[in-house]
Every structure is written in structure tokens, then in C-alpha cells.
Enzyme design. Structure first.
Site, PDB file in Angstrom:
ATOM      1  N   ILE A 103       0.659  -1.402  -0.264  1.00  0.00           N
ATOM      2  CA  ILE A 103       0.079  -0.080   0.331  1.00  0.00           C
ATOM      3  C   ILE A 103       0.809   1.373   0.033  1.00  0.00           C
ATOM      4  O   ILE A 103       0.116   2.142   0.551  1.00  0.00           O
ATOM      5  CB  ILE A 103      -1.061  -0.293   1.158  1.00  0.00           C
ATOM      6  CG1 ILE A 103       0.023   0.333   2.621  1.00  0.00           C
ATOM      7  CG2 ILE A 103      -1.593  -1.148   0.843  1.00  0.00           C
ATOM      8  CD1 ILE A 103      -1.035  -0.287   3.523  1.00  0.00           C
ATOM      9  N   ASP A 104       1.990   0.972  -0.586  1.00  0.00           N
ATOM     10  CA  ASP A 104       3.213   2.439  -0.256  1.00  0.00           C
ATOM     11  C   ASP A 104       3.351   3.006  -1.301  1.00  0.00           C
ATOM     12  O   ASP A 104       4.150   3.906  -1.019  1.00  0.00           O
ATOM     13  CB  ASP A 104       4.349   1.179   0.582  1.00  0.00           C
ATOM     14  CG  ASP A 104       5.277   0.588  -0.368  1.00  0.00           C
ATOM     15  OD1 ASP A 104       5.226   0.410  -1.414  1.00  0.00           O
ATOM     16  OD2 ASP A 104       5.163  -0.060   0.268  1.00  0.00           O
ATOM     17  N   HIS A 121      -4.895  -3.985  -2.270  1.00  0.00           N
ATOM     18  CA  HIS A 121      -5.132  -3.441  -0.927  1.00  0.00           C
ATOM     19  C   HIS A 121      -4.799  -2.240  -0.464  1.00  0.00           C
ATOM     20  O   HIS A 121      -5.166  -1.537   0.405  1.00  0.00           O
ATOM     21  CB  HIS A 121      -3.800  -4.750  -0.036  1.00  0.00           C
ATOM     22  CG  HIS A 121      -3.965  -5.672   0.116  1.00  0.00           C
ATOM     23  ND1 HIS A 121      -3.528  -6.840   0.106  1.00  0.00           N
ATOM     24  CD2 HIS A 121      -4.789  -6.691  -0.161  1.00  0.00           C
ATOM     25  CE1 HIS A 121      -3.577  -8.239   0.744  1.00  0.00           C
ATOM     26  NE2 HIS A 121      -4.649  -8.396   0.237  1.00  0.00           N
ATOM     27  N   CYS A 154     -15.609  14.171   5.839  1.00  0.00           N
ATOM     28  CA  CYS A 154     -15.692  15.257   3.790  1.00  0.00           C
ATOM     29  C   CYS A 154     -16.473  16.164   3.786  1.00  0.00           C
ATOM     30  O   CYS A 154     -17.071  15.870   4.797  1.00  0.00           O
ATOM     31  CB  CYS A 154     -16.211  13.573   3.036  1.00  0.00           C
ATOM     32  SG  CYS A 154     -16.382  14.557   1.507  1.00  0.00           S
ATOM     33  N   CYS A 156     -18.879  16.081   2.464  1.00  0.00           N
ATOM     34  CA  CYS A 156     -19.922  15.393   2.395  1.00  0.00           C
ATOM     35  C   CYS A 156     -20.743  14.757   3.212  1.00  0.00           C
ATOM     36  O   CYS A 156     -21.922  14.845   3.954  1.00  0.00           O
ATOM     37  CB  CYS A 156     -20.531  14.494   1.541  1.00  0.00           C
ATOM     38  SG  CYS A 156     -19.910  12.643   1.380  1.00  0.00           S
TER      39      CYS A 156
END
Length: 252
Positions: A103-104, A121, A154, A156
Site C-alpha cells: 500500500i506504499d 489492498h 468529508c 459531504c
């Protein structure tokens, strides 16, 4: 071992559809810990499951605390020799795509185009709203947390979360399907730094094997495919991949 590396390099140099599959073992050489190993982040913290994150603000605060702790190492990490070797193979037209459990974002930083890196991932450098799906940068979220907002939301009203797969969260369907297609139609499949025990990611070498692809594994520990592959290397990824890339360049 040299004979094995030469055999792998010659297979890559033949061209065809060559795919690399990477796990935590390629990024540990950049200083990023393998979170699942002893002494890793999950030994220090209890993971926040996805349903907890969505149901409880306290859980979201705890989740973001963990992410801040992880980011210190991730922000300093840079592509190592292994990442650079795969980027070299891609630059020579000898690597079609990379499927990664990581995930890097280091494959992209090494020069691989983003659309050629299939992230099973997710990517911790992005933040996504769980309601509207809008993405933003980690820097924005981190600054909000440092300014006193421990569980940012967020505009929203949805909950913001790093764009990674948490425990209990569904895998990204598009990426999983794309990875399965690539694995099922490749000629050569190179596993680097993965123990191949986390599913459904671990099924990718099986798809490649069923399709008749040449399966090579570079990993320090055992995998379920060690007896099913054509080439097995028990060494650190960086030096091994550098040698393979250099040899493949010679054999082109």
C-alpha cells in the site's frame, strides 16, 4: 543460485506477457516494516475492523492514531533496488504489469505508471470518503488531525479513511478481477516478497500456474507454491532482482 537467476532472466528476456506480484518483502528493504510479522504494527495495536470504523467515532479516532504512527516510516521510504529493478524491466518492455499487496506507492515512485500497478489492498497515500468516494491527499487529512480534528470527515458528511483495505472490508472488485485476468493469461509470473497466504491475492500464482506460466518465487520464507514453481530463490529481493534485470538486458 546463479544458474537459477540466469534461467529466470532468460525466461523474462523471451518477452511475452510477464507479470510481477509483490508483497511486503520487497518494501522491507526500504525500511517499511512487515506489519504482520512479530514486532510489527499489529503486535503494538489492535486492528480496527471496518465495521467498527463505520459504526463508532471512538474507533475512527483510534484508527487514525494508528495511521499516524505508521506514516512516519512510510513518508521517509523510497524505492529500493528491487523496485528499481522491476522498473528497469518495465522500461525495457519486459514487464507488462505489477500486481501488489503493498500500500506504499513505491512502485509508482520508482517509475512504473500508475495504471500498470494493480493495488489489491489500496494505497495509503490517498484518502477516500466512504460516502461519496471523493479522494484527497494524506497531507490534507494529516494536517486536519494535527490541527485537532482526530476523525476527519468529508464535506459531504462521510467518513474519511485512507484508501486501503481494512480488516473486514471488501476487496476492490475491479482490481481483483484485473489481477485475475492478467495472472490467467501470462507467460511468466514472478512472485517477490510474499508468503502467498493472504487471499484472494494468494490465488494469483495459482491462476498463472493453471495457465501454464513459468512461475518464479523470490522470498526469504516458505510459500505454499515452493514445490510448484520452476524457480525458487531464498534471498533478499533487491540484489536478486538487480541481477535478474541486468542479465535480462544482456539476453534480449
Amino acid at each position: 543460485m546463479q544458474d537459477i537467476l540466469e534461467a529466470i532472466a532468460k525466461k523474462i528476456a523471451e518477452g511475452g506477457r510477464n507479470i510481477a506480484f509483490t508483497g511486503a518483502g520487497i518494501s522491507t528493504e526500504s525500511g517499511i516494516p512487515d506489519f504482520r510479522s512479530q514486532g510489527g504494527i499489529w503486535d503494538q495495536y489492535r486492528p480496527v475492523y471496518f465495521d467498527e470504523f463505520m459504526a463508532s467515532r471512538d474507533a475512527r479516532v483510534r484508527y487514525w492514531d494508528q495511521k499516524i504512527a505508521m506514516w512516519d516510516g512510510l513518508e521517509k521510504a523510497r524505492p529500493n533496488a528491487g523496485h528499481q529493478a522491476l522498473a528497469k524491466l518495465y522500461g525495457m518492455g519486459l514487464l507488462e504489469a505489477i500486481i501488489t499487496q503493498n500500500i506504499d506507492g513505491l512502485h509508482q515512485e520508482s517509475g512504473i505508471p500508475g495504471d500498470k500497478v494493480i493495488e489489491l489492498h489500496g494505497n495509503t497515500r490517498r484518502v477516500r470518503c466512504m460516502t461519496c468516494g471523493e479522494t484527497s491527499t494524506v497531507a490534507e487529512a494529516k494536517q486536519r488531525i494535527l490541527d485537532g480534528d482526530p476523525a476527519p470527515e468529508c464535506h459531504c458528511g462521510g467518513y474519511l479513511k485512507p484508501d486501503t483495505i481494512s480488516f473486514g472490508q471488501a476487496m476492490p472488485q475491479k482490481e481483483v478481477e484485473q489481477a485475475a485476468r492478467l495472472s490467467s493469461s501470462c507467460d511468466f509470473f514472478l512472485v517477490v516478497g510474499s508468503t502467498l497466504v493472504v487471499h484472494p491475492a494468494a490465488m494469483m500464482p495459482e491462476y498463472a500456474r493453471r495457465a501454464g506460466a513459468y512461475l518464479a518465487i523470490v522470498n526469504l520464507s516458505d510459500t505454499p507454491y515452493d514445490n510448484a514453481c520452476q524457480a525458487l530463490v531464498r534471498e533478499k529481493a533487491g540484489p536478486v532482482l538487480q541481477t535478474i534485470a541486468d542479465l535480462a538486458e544482456e539476453y534480449r
